[in-house]
Write a protein that holds these residues in place. Structure first.
Motif, short mmCIF file in Angstrom:
data_model
loop_
_atom_site.label_atom_id
_atom_site.label_comp_id
_atom_site.label_asym_id
_atom_site.label_seq_id
_atom_site.Cartn_x
_atom_site.Cartn_y
_atom_site.Cartn_z
N PRO A 360 0.81 -1.22 0.00
CA PRO A 360 0.00 0.00 0.00
C PRO A 360 0.84 1.27 0.00
O PRO A 360 0.38 2.31 -0.49
CB PRO A 360 -0.82 -0.12 1.29
CG PRO A 360 -0.83 -1.56 1.61
CD PRO A 360 0.47 -2.10 1.13
N MET A 443 -3.90 -3.26 -6.36
CA MET A 443 -4.41 -2.08 -5.66
C MET A 443 -4.55 -0.88 -6.59
O MET A 443 -5.49 -0.09 -6.46
CB MET A 443 -3.47 -1.73 -4.50
CG MET A 443 -3.47 -2.74 -3.38
SD MET A 443 -2.16 -2.45 -2.17
CE MET A 443 -2.24 -3.95 -1.21
N TYR A 465 -7.56 2.51 2.75
CA TYR A 465 -7.05 1.21 2.31
C TYR A 465 -7.87 0.06 2.88
O TYR A 465 -8.30 -0.84 2.15
CB TYR A 465 -5.59 1.09 2.72
CG TYR A 465 -4.99 -0.28 2.52
CD1 TYR A 465 -5.00 -0.90 1.28
CD2 TYR A 465 -4.42 -0.97 3.59
CE1 TYR A 465 -4.46 -2.16 1.10
CE2 TYR A 465 -3.87 -2.23 3.42
CZ TYR A 465 -3.90 -2.82 2.17
OH TYR A 465 -3.36 -4.07 1.99
#
Length: 571
Positions: A360, A443, A465
């Motif tokens: 992330p 992602m 997230y």
């Protein structure tokens, strides 16, 4: 209103469905702890005084690479040899993979065909297709280092063993993926040619190949990157390339030379990824032309005794004449197989945890930008810290992904000693980089609507997230992790050749001492286990991705990171 409320309640996930991912995560973590204990891997060895001293020596040498002119010249020559090994091996793998994929592909038929081929013809075609698929699975199941060790016994020391090892294992992987892609094409064009009376060859050539040409080339280029990296490490068993220098540097504690060699490997990987990305954006003739030139150069430059393949007495290494079960030996093999599976699972879970944290930080909309079209401006210090975190995370993932498992295993064997812990750490470190790259790509592809809604309400990057991105992608993350576990089973076999636990150590002994019966049993066991793990993995991934419009996870997990459809993929 009541009807609307009822519909809303139907759409609202239950408490059980919301808690299920976290319960599964807890079970996975507990299984990792059990595997670490049963395999005998003690993480405390990392901090043992002797191990810390070894790590300090390794780090000290790695921070001061040997840049002398003579050694740089040697590293350059070995780098060129590794490049040619990987290139020629990939060209041969493409030839093998194309031939077997052509036979293994099941071409869609018409719902109500006007005439059926004879029964014997259909039976022969089905048998041939099954034989091609079995051969692909067999080639793919045996790691390159096992083939390399066998071919060193057949051809002697040198690059020939590495070229053939890469060609066989990679050929199996390429053929399997290409066949899957060919079977997943849009069926209407295929059926139109079928209706016009076209033969199977005509359908494949004019209806299937035009649809799969780009993904086939993309996957072949990805395999080229992997194979050149593999070509740098197979020298540890005498198969030429940079691996021989890596093994010598570690054996004689010359960590300054090891640093220079690893920097060469890293430079290789980065340059190849950039070149591969450029080739994907150019016409096919560029790729074919460069591949042909490279193959010719490799054939002229590499000293490979091709004739010895048919004359070598080492062909008797494998023997099926005497496979009577020896209970103590079979018990030992089953125990080593269990250790291999537990090592692979523990390494996969550890690497997935680290990648889950680092990935992330590399996603631009989460950390340094926003899902909003007009986001609020952050303070300068915050922007600088976020950029630093993003690029540091990307550098860590790139570095770990560039280092082959076998090289890392050699380092960890020096650090913590031989055994399962060294293998688990080596595979976990490399796999962290691979999974981090895959997780980042997934992602980046998440739909921005839910995440933007959370950011509008002032949610932090962590909240965005966890509640805006993760619910969309958790099934794909789990599927990619399962795929990497399948790859790590084969990697665990490979690291065992340098004393890092698992069944690879027994394979090494059997090949070295020409124990043909033991080698045959070990290879049969390994192929069976890999095939079983692949089959179970395919089933579980299909369940995870049921109802999603995605390609085969096996294809995505390998070709995805560097395809042009992912412009934010880092190199």
């Amino acid at each position: 209103m009541p009807a609307a409320t009822s519909a809303s309640e139907l759409r609202r996930p239950s408490v059980g469905s919301r808690c299920a991912p976290w319960l599964w995560t807890l079970l996975v973590l507990l299984s990792c702890e059990v595997c670490l204990r049963l395999s005998g891997a003690e993480l405390g060895k990392l901090f043992d005084p002797a191990g810390v001293a070894n790590a300090r020596d390794i780090l000290g040498g790695l921070l001061h690479p040997d840049l002398s002119a003579d050694f740089l010249h040697r590293v350059l020559a070995l780098s060129v040899e590794s490049l040619l090994i990987g290139l020629l091996g990939t060209v041969l793998a493409v030839v093998i993979g194309f031939g077997l994929a052509w036979l293994a592909t099941a071409v869609p038929t018409l719902p109500d065909p006007p005439r059926q081929p004879p029964v014997l013809w259909r039976l022969a075609a089905s048998t041939l297709r099954w034989a091609a698929r079995f051969t692909l699975g067999l080639l793919r199941a045996i790691p390159e280092i096992v083939w390399a060790y066998i071919f060193v016994r057949l051809l002697g020391l040198g690059p020939g063993a590495a070229v053939l090892a890469i060609a066989l294992t990679s050929g199996g992987g390429i053929g399997k993926v290409w066949a899957e892609l060919a079977e997943a094409v849009e069926p209407r064009g295929v059926q139109a040619l079928r209706a016009s009376g076209a033969s199977r060859a005509g359908v494949l050539a004019f209806a299937v190949l035009p649809q799969v040409r780009r993904p086939w080339v993309a996957y072949a280029l990805f395999r080229l990157e992997c194979n050149i990296r593999n070509g740098t490490i197979l020298g540890v068993v005498g198969a030429g390339g940079l691996g021989s220098e890596i093994a010598l540097s570690i054996r004689y504690f010359q960590y300054d030379k090891l640093a220079t060699t690893l920097l060469a490997v890293l430079a290789f990987v980065v340059v190849l990824e950039l070149l591969s990305l450029q080739l994907r954006q150019r016409p096919l003739r560029w790729t074919l032309g460069l591949a042909a030139l490279g193959a010719v150069w490799a054939l002229l430059r590499l000293d490979i005794p091709w004739a010895d393949l048919w004359q070598a007495p080492g062909l008797s290494l494998l023997s099926l004449a005497d496979l009577r079960p020896d209970v103590p030996f079979v018990t030992t093999v089953l125990g080593q197989t269990g250790d291999t599976l537990m090592m692979a699972w523990a390494a996969t879970v550890l690497s997935a945890l680290l990648a889950f944290v680092l990935a992330p930080l590399t996603v631009t909309p989460l950390l340094t930008a926003s899902y909003l079209s007009d986001p609020p401006r952050r303070p300068l210090l915050s922007r600088l810290l976020r950029q630093a975190a993003k690029w540091a995370s990307r550098a860590v993932l790139q570095l770990t992904r560039a280092m082959p498992e076998l090289t890392l295993a050699l380092v960890f064997v020096v650090w913590v000693g031989g055994g399962p812990l060294a293998g688990i750490l080596a595979i976990a470190v490399h796999n962290m980089g691979v999974l981090g790259r895959l997780y980042c790509d997934v992602m980046e592809e998440a739909e921005p609507g839910q995440a933007a809604a959370l950011q509008t309400q002032g949610a932090s990057a962590l909240g965005t997230y966890l509640f805006g991105v993760l619910p969309q992608i958790q099934a794909r993350l789990a599927a990619f992790t399962l795929y990497r576990f399948e790859c790590n089973v084969r990697a665990t076999v490979m690291v065992g050749f340098v004393g890092a636990g698992g069944i690879g150590d027994a394979l090494n002994t059997a090949i070295s001492l020409f124990h043909t019966r033991d080698l045959s049993w070990l290879l049969l066991t390994m192929v069976s286990v890999v095939a079983l793990v692949d089959a179970v993995g395919d089933h579980l991934r299909g369940r995870l991705l049921k109802g999603r419009h995605v390609q085969s996870v096996h294809t995505a997990a390998t070709a995805l990171p560097a395809t042009p459809s992912h412009p934010n993929a880092f190199t």
